[in-house]
Design a protein around this motif. Structure first.
Motif, PDB file in Angstrom:
ATOM      1  N   ARG A   1      -3.613   5.115 -10.502  1.00  0.00           N
ATOM      2  CA  ARG A   1      -4.011   6.128 -11.495  1.00  0.00           C
ATOM      3  C   ARG A   1      -3.092   6.070 -12.711  1.00  0.00           C
ATOM      4  O   ARG A   1      -3.555   6.079 -13.865  1.00  0.00           O
ATOM      5  N   LYS A   2      -1.796   6.017 -12.487  1.00  0.00           N
ATOM      6  CA  LYS A   2      -0.861   5.987 -13.607  1.00  0.00           C
ATOM      7  C   LYS A   2      -1.040   4.725 -14.439  1.00  0.00           C
ATOM      8  O   LYS A   2      -0.935   4.766 -15.671  1.00  0.00           O
ATOM      9  N   HIS A   3      -1.319   3.614 -13.769  1.00  0.00           N
ATOM     10  CA  HIS A   3      -1.532   2.356 -14.489  1.00  0.00           C
ATOM     11  C   HIS A   3      -2.717   2.494 -15.442  1.00  0.00           C
ATOM     12  O   HIS A   3      -2.635   2.095 -16.619  1.00  0.00           O
TER      13      HIS A   3
ATOM     14  N   THR B   1       0.829  -1.222   0.000  1.00  0.00           N
ATOM     15  CA  THR B   1       0.000   0.000   0.000  1.00  0.00           C
ATOM     16  C   THR B   1       0.855   1.261   0.000  1.00  0.00           C
ATOM     17  O   THR B   1       0.503   2.249  -0.649  1.00  0.00           O
TER      18      THR B   1
ATOM     19  N   GLU C   1       8.827   2.917 -12.909  1.00  0.00           N
ATOM     20  CA  GLU C   1       8.240   3.688 -14.015  1.00  0.00           C
ATOM     21  C   GLU C   1       9.257   3.771 -15.147  1.00  0.00           C
ATOM     22  O   GLU C   1      10.454   3.980 -14.915  1.00  0.00           O
TER      23      GLU C   1
ATOM     24  N   ALA D   1       0.746   3.884  -3.036  1.00  0.00           N
ATOM     25  CA  ALA D   1       0.235   5.230  -2.757  1.00  0.00           C
ATOM     26  C   ALA D   1       1.257   6.297  -3.116  1.00  0.00           C
ATOM     27  O   ALA D   1       0.930   7.310  -3.743  1.00  0.00           O
ATOM     28  N   ARG D   2       2.507   6.092  -2.734  1.00  0.00           N
ATOM     29  CA  ARG D   2       3.531   7.123  -2.967  1.00  0.00           C
ATOM     30  C   ARG D   2       3.849   7.276  -4.454  1.00  0.00           C
ATOM     31  O   ARG D   2       4.278   8.338  -4.899  1.00  0.00           O
ATOM     32  N   SER D   3       3.638   6.223  -5.241  1.00  0.00           N
ATOM     33  CA  SER D   3       3.901   6.309  -6.684  1.00  0.00           C
ATOM     34  C   SER D   3       2.655   6.670  -7.487  1.00  0.00           C
ATOM     35  O   SER D   3       2.756   6.889  -8.702  1.00  0.00           O
ATOM     36  N   ASP D   4       1.503   6.735  -6.811  1.00  0.00           N
ATOM     37  CA  ASP D   4       0.214   6.933  -7.505  1.00  0.00           C
ATOM     38  C   ASP D   4       0.021   5.846  -8.557  1.00  0.00           C
ATOM     39  O   ASP D   4      -0.373   6.100  -9.694  1.00  0.00           O
ATOM     40  N   TYR D   5       0.307   4.620  -8.136  1.00  0.00           N
ATOM     41  CA  TYR D   5       0.371   3.486  -9.053  1.00  0.00           C
ATOM     42  C   TYR D   5      -0.939   3.251  -9.804  1.00  0.00           C
ATOM     43  O   TYR D   5      -0.951   3.133 -11.042  1.00  0.00           O
TER      44      TYR D   5
ATOM     45  N   THR E   1       9.909   3.607  -6.881  1.00  0.00           N
ATOM     46  CA  THR E   1       9.318   3.876  -5.572  1.00  0.00           C
ATOM     47  C   THR E   1       9.318   2.573  -4.802  1.00  0.00           C
ATOM     48  O   THR E   1       8.715   1.588  -5.239  1.00  0.00           O
TER      49      THR E   1
ATOM     50  N   ASP F   1      -4.044   5.359 -16.619  1.00  0.00           N
ATOM     51  CA  ASP F   1      -3.754   6.380 -17.630  1.00  0.00           C
ATOM     52  C   ASP F   1      -2.848   5.833 -18.724  1.00  0.00           C
ATOM     53  O   ASP F   1      -3.024   6.134 -19.915  1.00  0.00           O
TER      54      ASP F   1
END
Length: 794
Positions: free
Chosen positions: A440-442, A430, A646, A434-438, A662, A444
């Motif tokens: 949402r980026k996944h 988690t 990333e 959370a820190r990588s905004d995984y 991250t 997008d």
């Protein structure tokens, strides 16, 4: 309490969790550190080794006469000159000097000791060797095929008797493990995947190349200056090999320019150097050139891995079935034993109710593999964590939720018997996500796959499980400590634990200072001489902080108890009413100083009944040996991590750029924040090289790129941004709650990178490394197949 009031108030402070510079940093940064290359003994000779000019051949003759006649040459040896040599290595299949047959490019034919390296090199050029070529086996699958030439046939004496049995079928080792019922797991599965993964050769690239100095004194005692990571095991093996009393062998470790597992075994060059010193009657120094380091040092083991995984529609894992074929190379070093760790990952990374695992390590004429940071776990995790993404996609579940559903918690016991007394696995998942905004980026990146332009962004996640409290491989996994306080409250910490650049001296000093209330500058660590230091099994299995740390704490607590007992008697109070910090004996309740510690110790030393503050402690972890089925709680603690990678993929060129990593690591507790950050950052870069650039190219048994020009290490401009978090699960057995973390950061970078490339492009890559050529071919549907075919045992 009968203690006079003292006006001085001592502030209680802690070193735990602080950013503390490595104790050896000033010497190394200033260039004053003297590595083995810098050491020279009076009367020393220089050694060089003649290696094979063939990959696989019979040796018909060796003519050393011209080399022996060269002025300045003091010893020339071949197998014929050393009749007492015996096989070395994990499987005892490796003669240091080869007299009848060569099996790989790195094989040692002869060795020379001379007045200079230049003369030794000249002497090698004068040695004439006649060969009869034999078929080369470079493909492990071909090596186990019926009718394949035997790389290790029986070795016969002149009378036809068998001196050494052969290795039938070119099989070096087998591992078979299972729990549960695979048939039941398959029946319960809604999705089943099967894929084959090809893992490649890489090498350690230590800045300090391999080397040794050997010397026999006038009484026949052996002194070795050695870069080994396991000095006490080395001492024992050399004593057995040379038929000597171990008390007559002494190993001194100079500062070591990198290890990463490469210095765990006894290697031919070490034995050969001892033979030369014995023959010449003088000290002999043997140091590899950089090309020789590439050619002759151990590698990470190549693996062909077929993985079947299943899950239910609700996201529950059902089974894993694994077959691996290991390219053992010509001889057996520690690389063949990596299934010991790999099976732990297959059986216990996430809840796996049914597991079936089989490995065959196969002799070939390729270089042999050794221990390497992560010890097979990079290969296993590369396959597992890709399948975790693929299974999640198959059932329409996001990769993070799928992992969280199957991730273990503290208190669970796996099918293999591993007990997770502390476990920050879910927190790692988690936190990194959370820190990588995984998520949402996944999403997008998936939506942007078909957008115009060659640059595609991807993000991938992967986790790992590794031993974090040593591993009970040998009869003992413990470490001894001797602690001495002098008259000025300076501590000499004599530990069996070796320093190979990982920062153990600093962490052990912190732990001792935390108990004794002293500044870190008060501690001197002695750890480099088997004649002085107590037993330790060596640097491996992410064990030093955990095992040696607990040992050091034990010795410090005994010293503290001795001091406080004497102080309590002197000041007429209970020992429990006193403590040590700020360089003083203080009152527990108020923090008022009773007496300066150094002054009190001097009083003890010079009193009528003088007493020294010297203690010893030996710590043996509560881990157990696995049974014959490889089941058991083999480590005192287990480390977890999740890393999110990333990338940018240029679909026109196949170039993959790693832009950010991250990470979240369950480390038990942070002891030295600066040191642990360095460990994580270095491990990430090592994992990045494994994933993207490093590739030791072996063609038909011949190494094609034995130099830094052609072997591509990651350089500073390519290193990604890093965001590292630490999960402090406070392991109850660990020193101050800490776990080992040395190997963890390199383990899942390649797996996360593979998932990121898929997120960016929709193309799955099952073979490493992800070079531009390989990625471009895969993106355009022309991916080269691994040279091994998918394989399962008969």
């Amino acid at each position: 309490m009968n203690i006079a009031a003292h006006p001085q108030q001592i502030e209680r402070d802690t070193l735990i969790g602080k950013r503390i510079q490595k104790k050896d940093a000033p010497e190394k940064a200033s260039g004053k550190t003297r590595y083995l290359h810098d050491l020279n003994l009076p009367g020393q000779l220089y050694a060089r080794i003649l290696r094979s000019a063939r990959v696989h051949a019979r040796i018909l003759s060796i003519d050393t006469s011209a080399a022996r006649a060269l002025p300045g040459v003091h010893a020339v040896i071949t197998a014929a000159d050393v009749p007492d040599q015996r096989p070395i290595g994990v499987a005892r299949d490796h003669l240091p000097l080869k007299g009848d047959r060569v099996r790989s490019q790195r094989d040692e034919i002869a060795a020379v000791a001379a007045d200079s390296e230049e003369i030794a090199e000249q002497a090698l050029r004068l040695i004439r060797v006649e060969y009869e070529d034999l078929p080369v086996l470079a493909d492990p699958a071909a090596a186990v095929a019926p009718g394949a030439v035997q790389i290790h046939p029986p070795r016969l004496a002149a009378d036809g008797s068998v001196l050494e049995p052969g290795r039938a079928g070119n099989v070096a080792m087998r591992f078979d493990y299972g729990h549960g019922d695979i048939a039941q797991g398959e029946a319960e599965s809604d999705v089943i995947l099967e894929d084959t993964f090809s893992l490649h050769y890489v090498t350690h690239c230590c800045l300090g190349v391999s080397g040794i100095i050997a010397e026999f004194d006038a009484s026949g005692n052996l002194l070795m200056y050695s870069n080994t990571q396991v000095p006490f095991l080395h001492k024992r093996e050399f004593a057995e090999y040379l038929n000597m009393d171990p008390a007559r062998i002494r190993i001194i470790q100079p500062p070591i320019g990198g290890g990463f597992g490469s210095k765990l075994d006894v290697y031919p060059f070490e034995v050969i150097c001892v033979f030369l010193a014995r023959t010449a009657g003088r000290p002999v120094k043997l140091v590899f050139s950089r090309e020789e380091e590439f050619l002759a040092s151990p590698t990470r083991q190549p693996v062909l891995l077929t993985l079947r995984s299943g899950c239910k529609k609700d996201g529950t894992l059902t089974f894993r079935q694994v077959h691996t074929l290991h390219d053992n190379g010509a001889y057996t070093s520690w690389g063949a034993t990596t299934p010991f760790v790999m099976m732990q990952t297959f059986s216990s990374l996430y809840r796996v109710p049914h597991c079936d695992y089989h490995t065959t390590a196969v002799y070939t004429n390729n270089p042999y593999a050794g221990s390497f940071r992560g010890y097979g776990n990079l290969q296993a995790t590369f396959a597992i964590e890709q399948h975790m993404d693929m299974l999640a996609e198959a059932i329409g579940m996001d990769p993070l939720a799928f992992r969280l559903q199957n991730a273990q918690e503290a208190g669970e016991v796996t099918g293999q018997g591993m007990v997770f007394k502390s476990c920050g696995f879910k927190d790692c998942l988690t936190t990194a996500a959370a820190r990588s905004d995984y998520l949402r980026k996944h999403r997008d990146n998936l939506a942007a796959r078909d957008a115009p332009g060659p640059l595609k962004r991807g993000i991938g996640i992967a986790s790992m499980l590794h031993v974090g409290g040593g591993a009970k491989i040998y009869p003992s996994d413990g470490c001894g400590t001797i602690l001495k306080l002098d008259d000025f409250a300076n501590v000499t910490l004599i530990t069996g634990a070796s320093e190979i650049g990982q920062g153990s001296e600093t962490v052990l000093s912190q732990l001792v200072c935390e108990e004794l209330g002293l500044p870190i500058a008060a501690v001197t660590v002695v750890n480099n001489d088997t004649a002085i230091t107590p037993w330790d099994v060596g640097v491996h299995a992410s064990r030093t902080t955990f095992i040696a740390g607990n040992s050091a704490i034990g010795a410090a607590r005994k010293a503290k108890a001795k001091i406080l007992a004497a102080a309590a008697q002197k000041f007429g109070c209970a020992a429990e009413e006193l403590d040590l910090y700020g360089g003083h004996i203080v009152r527990n309740d108020s923090g008022e100083a009773v007496v300066e510690l150094a002054r009190f110790i001097r009083g003890l030393h010079f009193s009528e009944r003088a007493e020294l503050i010297m203690t010893t402690h030996y710590y043996e972890p509560p881990s157990v040996h696995q049974d014959k089925g490889y089941k058991g709680d083999v480590s005192a603690a287990y480390a977890w991590a999740t890393q999110v990678v990333e990338v940018e993929v240029d679909t026109d060129t196949g170039i993959v750029r790693m832009t950010k990593v991250t990470g979240a690591h369950d480390v038990g507790r942070v002891l030295n924040r600066l040191g642990i950050e360095g460990q994580i950052e270095g491990g990430v870069v090592m994992g990045q090289g494994y994933a993207l650039t490093e590739n030791l190219m072996i063609e038909n048994g011949v190494m094609r790129n034995p130099n830094f020009r052609d072997y591509k290490l990651v350089t500073a401009p390519e290193i990604p941004e890093m965001d590292i978090s630490f999960i402090e699960s406070m392991d109850g057995e660990g020193p101050q709650g800490a776990k080992g973390v040395g190997e963890a950061p390199s383990i899942c970078i390649a797996a996360a990178a593979a998932n990121a490339i898929y997120n960016a492009t929709g193309t799955r890559l099952f073979a490493l490394p992800f070079t531009p050529e390989a990625v471009y071919a895969a993106l355009h549907g022309r991916a080269e197949k691994p040279y091994w075919k998918p394989w399962k045992p008969e």
